[in-house]
Design an enzyme around this catalytic site. Structure first.
Site, PDB file in Angstrom:
ATOM      1  N   ASP A  11       0.686  -1.242  -0.034  1.00 59.12           N
ATOM      2  CA  ASP A  11      -0.052  -0.137   0.004  1.00 59.12           C
ATOM      3  C   ASP A  11       0.670   1.447  -0.001  1.00 59.12           C
ATOM      4  O   ASP A  11       0.724   2.162   0.829  1.00 59.12           O
ATOM      5  CB  ASP A  11      -1.153   0.047   1.124  1.00 59.12           C
ATOM      6  N   ASP A  20      -4.495  -0.674  -1.828  1.00 58.65           N
ATOM      7  CA  ASP A  20      -5.656  -0.430  -1.283  1.00 58.65           C
ATOM      8  C   ASP A  20      -6.551   0.106  -2.251  1.00 58.65           C
ATOM      9  O   ASP A  20      -6.267   1.249  -2.777  1.00 58.65           O
ATOM     10  CB  ASP A  20      -5.721   0.434   0.326  1.00 58.65           C
ATOM     11  N   HIS A  69     -10.566   0.896  -2.926  1.00 60.55           N
ATOM     12  CA  HIS A  69     -11.904   0.773  -2.363  1.00 60.55           C
ATOM     13  C   HIS A  69     -12.918   1.531  -3.098  1.00 60.55           C
ATOM     14  O   HIS A  69     -12.465   2.572  -3.959  1.00 60.55           O
ATOM     15  CB  HIS A  69     -12.044   1.653  -1.081  1.00 60.55           C
ATOM     16  N   CYS A 112      -2.108  -2.856   7.584  1.00 62.92           N
ATOM     17  CA  CYS A 112      -2.263  -3.950   6.339  1.00 62.92           C
ATOM     18  C   CYS A 112      -0.719  -4.628   6.414  1.00 62.92           C
ATOM     19  O   CYS A 112      -0.616  -5.885   5.956  1.00 62.92           O
ATOM     20  CB  CYS A 112      -2.098  -3.011   4.938  1.00 62.92           C
ATOM     21  N   LYS A 159      -6.793  -4.924  -3.466  1.00 64.73           N
ATOM     22  CA  LYS A 159      -7.566  -5.638  -2.546  1.00 64.73           C
ATOM     23  C   LYS A 159      -8.514  -4.535  -1.964  1.00 64.73           C
ATOM     24  O   LYS A 159      -8.179  -2.952  -1.990  1.00 64.73           O
ATOM     25  CB  LYS A 159      -6.555  -6.006  -1.288  1.00 64.73           C
ATOM     26  N   HIS A 179     -10.498   6.874   1.878  1.00 66.80           N
ATOM     27  CA  HIS A 179      -9.013   6.923   1.339  1.00 66.80           C
ATOM     28  C   HIS A 179      -9.180   5.839   0.145  1.00 66.80           C
ATOM     29  O   HIS A 179      -9.925   5.001   0.139  1.00 66.80           O
ATOM     30  CB  HIS A 179      -8.177   6.472   2.401  1.00 66.80           C
TER      31      HIS A 179
HETATM   32  C1  VGL Z   1      -4.634   0.553   5.819  1.00 66.36           C
HETATM   33  C2  VGL Z   1      -6.332   1.522   7.081  1.00 66.36           C
HETATM   34  C3  VGL Z   1      -7.152   1.171   6.021  1.00 66.36           C
HETATM   35  C4  VGL Z   1      -3.421   0.094   5.521  1.00 66.36           C
HETATM   36  C5  VGL Z   1      -5.727   0.454   4.610  1.00 66.36           C
HETATM   37  O1  VGL Z   1      -2.744   0.205   4.348  1.00 66.36           O
HETATM   38  O2  VGL Z   1      -2.815  -0.178   6.586  1.00 66.36           O
HETATM   39  N1  VGL Z   1      -5.142   0.922   6.821  1.00 66.36           N
HETATM   40  N2  VGL Z   1      -6.922   0.672   4.735  1.00 66.36           N
HETATM   41 ZN    ZN Z   2      -8.215   1.022   3.258  1.00 64.90          ZN
END
Ligand code: VGL
Ligand code: ZN
Length: 197
Positions: free
Chosen positions: A8, A46, A48, A150, A105, A80
């Site tokens: 990420d 990440d 979404h 993550c 993901k 985010h």
């Molecule tokens: C993450 C919170 C929400 C991460 C991703 O990459 O650690 N944390 N989405």
């Molecule tokens: Zn996230």
């Protein structure tokens, strides 16, 4: 065969981003420098949808509060890494050309996915285990954002799946929500993950 898993590394998790992790972009250079030492490099994103159930505004709740989902407790985050936005791209300075696989993901609206291996219901696979196994990978080094979410979930799932797992702590940064970093480090060590500087 060893693989580097870059978790990420996206503008939304870096200073100025929607869910900024302190020092998030300080680790781009160390990650880039590590890439050439590995036979396989995987980067995760990440990713979404706009109506994702982990977004505080979707639930009408304050950011960083907790909510009980059908699959268990879930932290509600500021919106985010929305698909197609700049904040969701891979960091522009990351050598993403070196990634053999870019794995997305968190794309199902009803379920979050911290881990690169399993979604937060802990049973829905992302397919990464099959990819790595199929390419003969036995050893993983993880780096990226965020250490305590993550990266930690991915590292523990990888250890459970039978890989030898190390986390390059100098190439990670943490959110550290209510002591989550210390908890995550203890949990990773208890799972057999090696935390190295
Ligand atoms: C993450 C919170 C929400 C991460 C991703 O990459 O650690 N944390 N989405
Ligand atoms: Zn996230």
């Amino acid at each position: 065969m060893d693989a580097l898993i870059v978790i990420d590394m996206q503008p939304d998790f870096c200073p100025g981003g929607a869910l900024a992790v302190a020092g998030g972009d300080d680790i781009v250079a160390p990650i880039n420098a590590m890439m050439d030492r590995f036979g396989i490099v995987v980067a995760t994103q990440d990713w979404h949808p706009a109506d994702h159930s982990s977004f505080a505004d979707v639930q009408g709740q304050p950011p960083y509060s907790q909510m009980e989902m059908p699959y268990g407790p879930q932290v509600l985050w500021p919106r985010h890494c929305v698909q197609g936005t700049l904040g969701a791209t891979l960091h522009p300075k990351l050598r993403s050309d070196r990634a053999d696989l870019i794995l997305r993901k968190g794309f199902r609206p009803e379920i979050d996915s911290y881990s690169a291996f399993f979604e937060n219901d802990r049973v829905t696979p992302t397919g990464l285990d099959g990819y790595l196994r199929n390419r003969g990978v036995t050893d993983l080094v993880l780096c990226g954002l965020a250490t305590d979410f993550c990266v930690a979930y991915s590292a523990m799932d990888a250890a459970k799946a039978g890989y030898r797992v190390r986390v390059a702590m100098n190439a990670c940064r943490a959110i550290d929500l209510n002591g989550s970093l210390a908890l995550a480090c203890d949990a990773m060590r208890a799972s057999g993950v090696i935390l190295e500087e």
